[in-house]
Design a protein around this motif. Structure first.
Motif: not given
Length: 703
Positions: A653-670
């Motif tokens: 984030t900064d004063l102009e807004g936000v940036e995100a790395v996409w797609p996110p890291e995803r996991s499925v955990c039992p």
């Protein structure tokens, strides 16, 4: 042509032809094994160190200049010094690999050349000390040893250093025999270069020859002083040239570490060198006592004698028999020819003492054994006791002495015995059958000894081949690939096949997948490339039978004053309730419950320069700078069993807004809410997950 001439031709021409065939066969065998069994390199991750070092040399560099990105690009066994990354090893083996990289674009050519050199030099050494027939057999025995074939086929320094040591031995003895100053100079050049490559190894190999040189100089002392001609001049030239390269080594130390007596390996791990007491490298430590040293050395020698020398116990027994034969001959010898053979042979036999005794003081021999009493565990199971590689030289030569002596004494005796009882034709056939049986038996024994380590290494190659499938299929170009860190923040450990060039500007740049700040620094440094995340599902272990399921995802930066996302997860049968939670690295969190969910749960969420929010909850989660926003959806069964979907989004984030790395890291955990790589979600392989599991994500500018 007289019988004497034919006999001379047989004794001189045939051995040379056999030696030439052995040299070519050794080169071909090593190239084939390296290209197939070690197609993706081995589980000894030192290979990546030398290959990257070779790439640096081709760029005219001794170090990797990574600056502020040193943490993202730090290779295995590279020391860090203010953004400067340099290898713990000296550049001689890497320079040899760099030559074939420059000339042929294939460093394996160097491996083949080293195999050929070791075979050829073993022939010359044995021929110099004994005769050409012994030389031809010694070359074959050396090249057929599992330790020689397997270790030479990997990008490791042991075989190249032995080639330099062998060149020294041949040149030194030729200088002594022929009185050649040129040969003495070559000897100094070879052992000096070997010292630059592996100082301790070179010293152990040179020790018996240094003893011979001192003896020769001492014999030159007369009542009038030292005669400057002959031995003194030759030995002085060898020493002068060799010590010149010692100076080169010390100058290299100054360049890399700032001190002539501080070697890079010591700067990397001060307690990793020869000696007793506490030894340590990268958190692995042991109190290396003389008792432990002797035990480890005993096992290493046992495995060399029974598994890693040609034909195992048979070959070792032949070597001992050959040593006994020549010892008896030396004791009985009287003429000048016998004197040279005796002194040269003693130097050769001295290697059995110097290499063995010197390695007692090096704890690396303990480390390669893993479980000491188990020869199928640890690096020794795949490469053998490679710190004792130089012992192949005397073992091969003395075993060859026994083979030739057995031929000379056994074949005529068998032929005469049979001729007394039958015809000459029957005798010849019987001898041929006997020789053929011996060759077949020796070949079977040698093949059995080699097959086990090749199979073990091939299993690792299969594992790497599976792991690299998506990278190989992607045909990457002008890319940055983030790689996982199963063994800590090291590149090429274990993924040494995914290796950068010396300028960090190749067609593909590999960077460690680290914290948000570190990843954004890499993205900023390479803004115009295509970015990827290489990941896998499963746990990476040294066990070659435990494979992982890999994936390669294309990454992009999503930017906006605010971003709105939606995560939709599948709900398997028998789920009673669910909890949705959003949190950041600051520790702030927001959550809500879902009662009696249906077949799926949709979770809308958003993020701006100040906070991330769940649309269905009131609380905001503060974010700032570089951060990781974690969304979890935990499904709970009536019996308490859980399944958690975990989504980790790297944001800035900064004063102009936000940036995100996409797609996110995803996991499925039992059963747990975080399970790392073992639960990595594979969007391109839905059949890899249990029924009912699905994980969809969307993110875009907020309306």
């Amino acid at each position: 042509m007289s019988r004497a001439v034919r006999e001379a031709t047989r004794r001189v021409g045939v051995p040379r032809l056999v030696a030439a065939v052995v040299v070519v066969a050794a080169a071909v065998a090593v190239f084939v094994v390296s290209s197939t069994v070690f197609a993706y390199h081995s589980s000894n991750h030192d290979e990546g160190v030398y290959l990257l070092q070779a790439a640096l040399l081709l760029e005219g560099q001794l170090e990797l200049r990574a600056g502020e990105l040193a943490g993202a690009f730090r290779p295995w066994f590279f020391a860090e010094d203010g953004g400067r990354l340099y290898p713990k090893y000296t550049p001689v083996p890497a320079a040899l690999f760099a030559v074939s990289m420059a000339l042929f674009g294939e460093p394996r050519v160097t491996l083949a050349a080293v195999a050929a050199a070791n075979a050829g030099l073993t022939y010359l050494l044995a021929a110099t000390v004994f005769d050409r027939r012994v030389g031809a057999v010694a070359a074959a025995l050396f090249s057929a040893s599992p330790l020689a074939l397997v270790t030479t086929s990997a990008f490791l320094p042991y075989a190249p250093t032995t080639a330099l040591n062998l060149l020294f031995a041949v040149a030194y003895l030729r200088g002594v025999r022929d009185g050649s100053a040129a040969a003495a100079g070559v000897a100094g050049l070879a052992i000096g270069t070997a010292f630059f490559a592996r100082p301790y190894t070179a010293v152990l190999f040179a020790a018996p020859f240094v003893a011979h040189a001192l003896y020769s100089v001492a014999r030159s002392v007369s009542a009038d002083g030292i005669a400057l001609a002959g031995p003194v001049r030759r030995q002085g030239l060898t020493a002068l040239v060799g010590l010149g390269f010692v100076g080169v080594t010390l100058a290299y130390n100054v360049r890399m570490t700032g001190s002539a007596v501080l070697f890079p390996y010591e700067a990397f791990a001060p307690a990793d060198g020869p000696g007793f007491g506490p030894r340590e490298i990268l958190g692995h430590s042991v109190v290396y006592t003389p008792e432990l040293a002797l035990t480890a050395t005993g096992y290493a020698l046992r495995y060399l004698a029974t598994r890693w020398f040609v034909a195992g116990p048979i070959g070792t027994t032949a070597a001992l028999a050959g040593l006994a034969l020549v010892a008896r001959r030396w004791i009985d010898g009287r003429d000048d020819g016998d004197a040279f053979e005796r002194r040269a042979g003693l130097a050769l036999a001295g290697l059995l003492v110097s290499v063995t005794a010197g390695n007692v003081a090096f704890w690396g021999n303990y480390n390669v054994l893993a479980t000491m009493s188990d020869p199928t565990d640890g690096l020794v199971s795949q490469f053998g006791p490679f710190y004792h590689f130089d012992l192949l030289v005397p073992l091969s030569v003395f075993a060859a002495v026994a083979v030739v002596a057995g031929w000379d004494r056994g074949v005529p005796a068998v032929r005469s015995s049979i001729e007394r009882r039958g015809s000459r034709r029957v005798a010849r056939a019987a001898v041929a059958l006997l020789v053929l049986s011996a060759l077949v038996g020796a070949s079977v024994a040698a093949a059995a000894a080699i097959s086990a380590p090749l199979d073990r290494n091939a299993a690792h190659t299969d594992k790497y081949a599976t792991a690299y499938e998506p990278v190989e299929a992607a045909d990457l170009e002008d890319a940055v690939v983030f790689v996982p860190t199963p063994y800590g923040d090291w590149q090429n450990h274990p993924f040494q096949y995914l290796r950068n060039d010396g300028g960090l500007d190749g067609s593909v740049v590999y960077a460690l997948d680290r914290d948000p700040g570190g990843d954004f620094a890499v993205l900023d440094a390479y803004p115009d490339r295509t970015h990827y995340r290489f990941a896998y599902r499963g746990e990476w272990t040294p066990n070659p039978d435990r494979h992982v399921t890999p994936t390669l995802e294309t990454l992009e930066l999503r930017r906006g004053t605010a971003l709105a996302g939606e995560t939709v997860v599948g709900v398997p049968p028998r789920v009673a309730r669910a909890t949705v939670r959003l949190e950041s690295e600051t520790g702030a969190s927001s959550e809500y419950a879902v009662s009696d969910p249906g077949g799926s749960i949709a979770v809308p969420w958003s993020i701006d320069r100040d906070a991330a929010r769940l649309t269905a909850a009131d609380d905001a989660v503060r974010v700032g700078g570089t951060d990781t926003v974690v969304l979890t959806v935990t499904l709970v069964q009536p019996d308490g069993g859980t399944l958690t979907y975990r989504q980790e989004t790297t944001v800035r984030t900064d004063l102009e807004g936000v940036e995100a790395v996409w797609p996110p890291e995803r996991s499925v955990c039992p059963l747990v809410t975080a399970c790392g790589n073992e639960g990595t979600y594979l969007p391109d392989r839905p059949d890899a997950h249990r029924d009912g599991v699905s994980f969809e994500t969307r993110l875009g500018p907020q309306a």
